[in-house]
Design a protein around this motif. Structure first.
Motif, PDB file in Angstrom:
ATOM      1  N   HIS A 186       0.849  -1.186   0.000  1.00 16.67           N
ATOM      2  CA  HIS A 186       0.000   0.000   0.000  1.00 16.67           C
ATOM      3  C   HIS A 186       0.889   1.243   0.000  1.00 16.67           C
ATOM      4  N   ARG A 187       0.450   2.250  -0.711  1.00 15.28           N
ATOM      5  CA  ARG A 187       1.238   3.474  -0.806  1.00 15.28           C
ATOM      6  C   ARG A 187       0.944   4.379   0.373  1.00 15.28           C
ATOM      7  N   ASN A 188       1.959   4.637   1.196  1.00 12.14           N
ATOM      8  CA  ASN A 188       1.846   5.495   2.376  1.00 12.14           C
ATOM      9  C   ASN A 188       0.745   5.030   3.330  1.00 12.14           C
ATOM     10  N   GLY A 189       0.539   3.720   3.397  1.00  8.33           N
ATOM     11  CA  GLY A 189      -0.457   3.178   4.301  1.00  8.33           C
ATOM     12  C   GLY A 189      -1.890   3.336   3.847  1.00  8.33           C
ATOM     13  N   ASP A 190      -2.109   3.878   2.663  1.00  2.11           N
ATOM     14  CA  ASP A 190      -3.450   4.106   2.133  1.00  2.11           C
ATOM     15  C   ASP A 190      -3.918   2.855   1.395  1.00  2.11           C
ATOM     16  N   LYS A 191      -4.996   2.225   1.879  1.00  4.35           N
ATOM     17  CA  LYS A 191      -5.455   0.977   1.272  1.00  4.35           C
ATOM     18  C   LYS A 191      -6.185   1.176  -0.046  1.00  4.35           C
ATOM     19  N   THR A 192      -6.418   2.410  -0.448  1.00  5.70           N
ATOM     20  CA  THR A 192      -7.003   2.649  -1.768  1.00  5.70           C
ATOM     21  C   THR A 192      -5.925   2.786  -2.833  1.00  5.70           C
ATOM     22  N   ALA A 193      -4.646   2.708  -2.439  1.00  6.23           N
ATOM     23  CA  ALA A 193      -3.548   2.895  -3.394  1.00  6.23           C
ATOM     24  C   ALA A 193      -2.476   1.840  -3.174  1.00  6.23           C
ATOM     25  N   VAL A 194      -1.952   1.279  -4.282  1.00  3.68           N
ATOM     26  CA  VAL A 194      -0.895   0.273  -4.212  1.00  3.68           C
ATOM     27  C   VAL A 194       0.189   0.606  -5.219  1.00  3.68           C
ATOM     28  N   CYS A 195       1.383   0.084  -4.965  1.00  4.69           N
ATOM     29  CA  CYS A 195       2.487   0.283  -5.904  1.00  4.69           C
ATOM     30  C   CYS A 195       3.372  -0.961  -5.913  1.00  4.69           C
TER      31      CYS A 195
END
Length: 365
Positions: A186-195
């Motif tokens: 997850h990007r910066n701990g945000d579960k709506t974003a992945v990388c």
């Protein structure tokens, strides 16, 4: 007549007496007004003296409170004293509910519920079977969620699911809650974003808690790099920890794992995974026996970093339609039935790193 040097005495006019009387009356009025002004001035001076005394008292109390704060190690905060309370039982609950509805989020409503029992406790004198905050949350869910979204939310049941928790779930309806493969986070701990995190190794993120079984569902994916975006069957039995290398729904070695998750509600469609490749616009799908790549479908078009790819899954029509930056590309797949979830596949390339964020879309057609 000779002038004897003495001042002549003038003969008063006929109205001379009236003039003198009016002058004396006016003098009396002015003297009375002066007396009243003196009284008012005296009263004002007394009030000023009282205010000065009160001001001195307040300054003394302020100094005392500051000294107390300094003794307690806090030089800035003064104690707050409640001087009045409001009896909420005297206010119509509908008015309070209407005002509370403007708070908006489940977290704000929870904070309000924690302020006092009038908000958070079950209202025993009401026909409602829940608290005032629960009623506000119920109204928020029913007014914001579509019929199709309601089918994806937990059902209210006392002791199991509260309306406040259902509202919170609706606010986080789309998120990547399952990550498969070792090279994704997850990007910066945000579960709506992945990388992607590993070079040339494929990993996958699934929005597994949002299972689409009927109706129309539209999601938007903000992309970086060249990810693949699509739909897949819900498979709650997959253990993310079991896939610590690269992962893809098109790896034939994993087909038995996927088919072992099959349930009766999958229906007759043999499309178990289908995605759009942002790199070249091709479409791929698989029945987990074989897979196909379509290089000639009607909406084939490549995308680039910063684009928003929209997917519209219409299970009433059995179609999956692709959009690029709100422009319709075309129907990518038809003949779909049964449940699906959104998913993305990411790879870290030599020149770019795939990343995707997901949110609910608003169809503007």
């Amino acid at each position: 007549m000779a002038d004897d040097g003495r001042a002549k005495r003038l003969k008063p006019s006929e109205d001379g007496g009236a003039v003198i009387f009016e002058r004396e009356r006016r003098i009396a009025e002015l003297e009375s007004e002066i007396a009243q002004l003196r009284i008012r001035t005296l009263a004002a001076n007394q009030e000023v003296t009282q205010l000065r005394g009160r001001n001195a008292e307040l300054k003394s109390e302020n100094d005392r409170l500051r000294r107390r704060g300094q003794a307690e190690g806090n030089h800035d905060v003064l104690p707050v004293v409640m001087t009045a309370t409001v009896d909420l039982s005297c206010i119509d609950s509908g008015v309070i509910a209407q005002i509370s509805s403007f708070l908006g989020t489940a977290r704000e409503l929870l904070n309000l519920a924690l302020t006092c029992k009038s908000f958070g406790w079950r209202r025993t004198m009401s026909t409602l079977n829940w608290s005032l905050i629960e009623e506000v949350a119920r109204q928020a869910v029913c007014s914001r969620a579509t019929d199709d979204e309601m089918g994806c939310l937990p059902q209210y049941f006392r002791g199991t699911a509260t309306w406040l928790s259902i509202l919170h779930r609706h606010e986080h309806l789309l998120m990547f809650d399952v990550l498969l493969g070792i090279c994704i986070e997850h990007r910066n701990g945000d579960k709506t974003a992945v990388c992607a995190t590993g070079d040339l190794m494929c990993s996958t993120a699934i929005s597994s808690s949002y299972v689409m079984k009927s109706g129309a569902h539209f999601a938007e994916f903000l992309i970086t790099g060249r990810p693949c975006i699509g739909i897949v069957r819900p498979m709650p039995g997959l253990e993310a920890g079991a896939y610590q290398k690269d992962f893809s729904f098109y790896y034939s070695s994993l087909y038995p794992d996927f088919l072992a998750q099959r349930s009766d509600d999958w229906g007759n469609s043999d499309v178990h995974a289908c995605d759009f490749c942002c790199y070249d616009g091709t479409m791929s799908f698989t029945n987990w026996d074989d897979y196909e790549i379509d290089n000639e479908w009607e909406g084939k078009e490549s995308c680039q970093s910063g684009d928003t790819v929209g997917l519209l899954l219409n299970l009433d029509e059995g179609t999956l339609t692709v959009y690029r930056n709100n422009r319709r590309l075309g129907v990518m797949m038809d003949g779909l039935s049964g449940p699906y979830c959104w998913f993305v596949s990411l790879v870290k390339h030599q020149t770019s790193t795939d990343a995707v964020s997901i949110k609910r879309g608003i169809l503007r057609d």
